[in-house]
Design a protein around this motif. Sequence first.
Motif, PDB file in Angstrom:
ATOM      1  N   THR A   1      -2.905  11.575  -7.497  1.00 36.01           N
ATOM      2  CA  THR A   1      -3.632  11.368  -6.242  1.00 36.01           C
ATOM      3  C   THR A   1      -4.043   9.904  -6.139  1.00 36.01           C
ATOM      4  OG1 THR A   1      -5.801  11.824  -7.221  1.00 36.01           O
ATOM      5  CG2 THR A   1      -4.534  13.714  -6.399  1.00 36.01           C
ATOM      6  N   TYR A   2      -4.441   9.523  -4.925  1.00 38.21           N
ATOM      7  CA  TYR A   2      -4.891   8.144  -4.719  1.00 38.21           C
ATOM      8  C   TYR A   2      -6.083   7.825  -5.621  1.00 38.21           C
ATOM      9  CZ  TYR A   2      -7.983   4.655  -2.655  1.00 38.21           C
ATOM     10  OH  TYR A   2      -8.845   3.612  -2.479  1.00 38.21           O
TER      11      TYR A   2
ATOM     12  N   CYS B   1      -3.811   0.404  -8.491  1.00 40.04           N
ATOM     13  CA  CYS B   1      -3.889  -0.018  -7.090  1.00 40.04           C
ATOM     14  C   CYS B   1      -4.270  -1.491  -6.976  1.00 40.04           C
ATOM     15  CB  CYS B   1      -4.928   0.819  -6.343  1.00 40.04           C
ATOM     16  SG  CYS B   1      -4.449   2.549  -6.127  1.00 40.04           S
TER      17      CYS B   1
ATOM     18  N   ASN C   1      -0.704   7.031   4.742  1.00 42.23           N
ATOM     19  CA  ASN C   1      -0.330   8.361   4.228  1.00 42.23           C
ATOM     20  C   ASN C   1       0.880   8.927   4.966  1.00 42.23           C
ATOM     21  OD1 ASN C   1      -2.059   8.933   2.048  1.00 42.23           O
ATOM     22  ND2 ASN C   1      -3.759   9.395   3.439  1.00 42.23           N
TER      23      ASN C   1
ATOM     24  N   ARG D   1      -4.974   7.233  -9.144  1.00 41.28           N
ATOM     25  CA  ARG D   1      -4.289   5.951  -9.254  1.00 41.28           C
ATOM     26  C   ARG D   1      -5.306   4.805  -9.294  1.00 41.28           C
ATOM     27  NH1 ARG D   1       1.128   5.546  -7.877  1.00 41.28           N
ATOM     28  NH2 ARG D   1       2.128   7.515  -7.390  1.00 41.28           N
ATOM     29  N   LYS D   2      -6.314   4.932  -8.444  1.00 38.93           N
ATOM     30  CA  LYS D   2      -7.339   3.886  -8.369  1.00 38.93           C
ATOM     31  C   LYS D   2      -8.038   3.716  -9.711  1.00 38.93           C
ATOM     32  CE  LYS D   2      -9.882   1.183  -5.568  1.00 38.93           C
ATOM     33  NZ  LYS D   2      -9.315   0.099  -4.752  1.00 38.93           N
TER      34      LYS D   2
ATOM     35  N   CYS E   1      -1.411   3.843  -2.761  1.00 41.83           N
ATOM     36  CA  CYS E   1      -2.836   3.535  -2.652  1.00 41.83           C
ATOM     37  C   CYS E   1      -3.239   3.355  -1.194  1.00 41.83           C
ATOM     38  CB  CYS E   1      -3.154   2.273  -3.450  1.00 41.83           C
ATOM     39  SG  CYS E   1      -2.722   2.401  -5.200  1.00 41.83           S
ATOM     40  N   LEU E   2      -4.545   3.268  -0.955  1.00 42.41           N
ATOM     41  CA  LEU E   2      -5.076   3.132   0.399  1.00 42.41           C
ATOM     42  C   LEU E   2      -5.919   1.870   0.490  1.00 42.41           C
ATOM     43  CD1 LEU E   2      -6.172   6.833   1.069  1.00 42.41           C
ATOM     44  CD2 LEU E   2      -4.073   5.693   1.831  1.00 42.41           C
TER      45      LEU E   2
ATOM     46  N   ASP F   1      -5.821   4.236   6.891  1.00 46.28           N
ATOM     47  CA  ASP F   1      -5.481   5.042   5.714  1.00 46.28           C
ATOM     48  C   ASP F   1      -4.550   6.191   6.089  1.00 46.28           C
ATOM     49  OD1 ASP F   1      -7.016   3.416   4.176  1.00 46.28           O
ATOM     50  OD2 ASP F   1      -8.685   4.811   3.929  1.00 46.28           O
TER      51      ASP F   1
ATOM     52  N   TRP G   1       0.837  -1.212   0.000  1.00 45.21           N
ATOM     53  CA  TRP G   1       0.000   0.000   0.000  1.00 45.21           C
ATOM     54  C   TRP G   1       0.870   1.260   0.000  1.00 45.21           C
ATOM     55  CZ3 TRP G   1      -4.531  -1.107  -1.553  1.00 45.21           C
ATOM     56  CH2 TRP G   1      -5.214  -2.249  -1.138  1.00 45.21           C
TER      57      TRP G   1
END
Length: 548
Positions: free
Chosen positions: A367-368, A377, A350, A371-372, A337-338, A346, A332
């Motif tokens: 940003t997350y 991710c 970070n 990316r998602k 990613c989260l 989360d 992660w």
Amino acid sequence: MAVSKTNKKKQQCYIAVPSQIINSISSSGLQSLLLSPKKKNPSFSVKFKLLLNNPRFWVLFLFVFGFVGMLKLWFNFETLVPFAPNPCGIFQEKTSFLNDHEVSQLSIGALNLGNEEKEEGDEKSEFWKQPDGLGYKPCLDFSSEYRKTSLDIVKGRTRYLMVVVSGGMNQQRNQIVDAVVIARILGAALVVPILQVNVIWGDESEFSDIFDLDHFKEVLANDVRIVSSLPSTHVMTRPVEEKRTPLHASPEWIRSHYTRKLRRDGVLLLRSLDSRLSKDLPSDLQKLRCKVAFHALRFSPSILGLGNKLTERMRSKGPYVALHLRMEKDVWVRTGCLPGLSHEIDEMINNERKRRPELLTSRSNMTYHDRKLAGLCPLNALEVTRLLKALGAPKSARIYWAGGIPLGGKEALQPLTSEFPHFFNKEDLALPGELEPFAKKASLMAALDYIVTENSNVFMPSHGGNMGHALQGQRAYAGHRKTITPNKRQMLQHFLNSSLSETEFNRIILDLHRDSLGQPELRKAGRDVTKYPVPECMCNGTMNHSST
């Protein structure tokens, strides 16, 4: 205070009477037992006195008394219900017990039968159907020029290549493949690769701890000479260490930069070979890559033995699907990613990423959320569950999961274990003590995962990576066994669309993956042949890819 109403409905009770007693009683006497008594007859006392004075009455009385006594002696008559203090109560209690027992036995039998029928039906489920391999089979016919050159290369005694490979087991495996090819390009003998101690896991395993060294040498005997150590003539030679090998170097670059040094010093040392050799090589060298990856690199007997045992335990009750779950903390952090388990977790990820920004592998400006949606991710347990269900995995499917301990522990896997209760890893399958020789050796444990996953009926990784790529190629080379490649970039927008019904969601997801189930796929430029072995390493009846 409220008082519950009692059920005033009269209950009928029935008294079981042996037939012998029934036969011994006259019809008039039987009627007197069964019918309600009428008003007292004025002449009853007179008739009763006459009955007592009648010898036949006493004979009948003695006969019945003796007969009942014999029944009590022979049949343990105390247990006969009619003479119990509360015959109705015992009869109802006994009947209730028998009914419950019979019902429970019937339910268990029906459940087992239902499960057997269901499992048999699940084995025929579309989910287990294998893709059409289009007749592709391994095809490693080397050219005549390659075979001719081999004679001189394997006889060579003046040039030696030493390599140090790093990373996890699957990353080391990829580098060993390229080390053999580089040795072939240089016409050098390859000293058994040195496995660098992993700073994260502290694994000090050597090549022969993981792989079958004798088999490795034997398979490659006609391609590259493999030696366990430098000969006495070169032991005192200080190897020339080369650290500047560029990414995706061509065979021409390798020869032009290293041949002269090898001739002069006799020993060349290379480190960190990950992605240093070009993915696009001449046909013979691509075939050599496949030969090393799919034939020469066999696991050591101890690993192979236990891995096959774990496989048989998974197979014992039918087909199974293997998942490679990438949900560890470091994954992660590195992917940016989260996990989405909780706000606290989360936030911890970070903060770790901010504290060590060098861990982020690429695209630090994204940003997350970006990316998602870009499919960068790993899938979390809920997403893996929804994907499997949409693709038709039955609830009774047996699942083997490979990978490290997920961040969040068992709770992180809860969506999967709730939907698919037959959920196992190597720790669940191994008998007491079987894993002790492999404890604290991450590479050996990863090798066990590799074996059980390779032999599964269906394989799906939650994220890319060296193991997923290696298994994709291995399963393709073995006959294009079903391998699901999640289409994360296109499917995640539908995961976020709460307005979709389950039926519509499943239809969309299934359509997105119709061509991502392990069907033959031609290798494109820049892709690894050990992940896409068609067409260099596999051919069918309609084409011949061997060089002559």
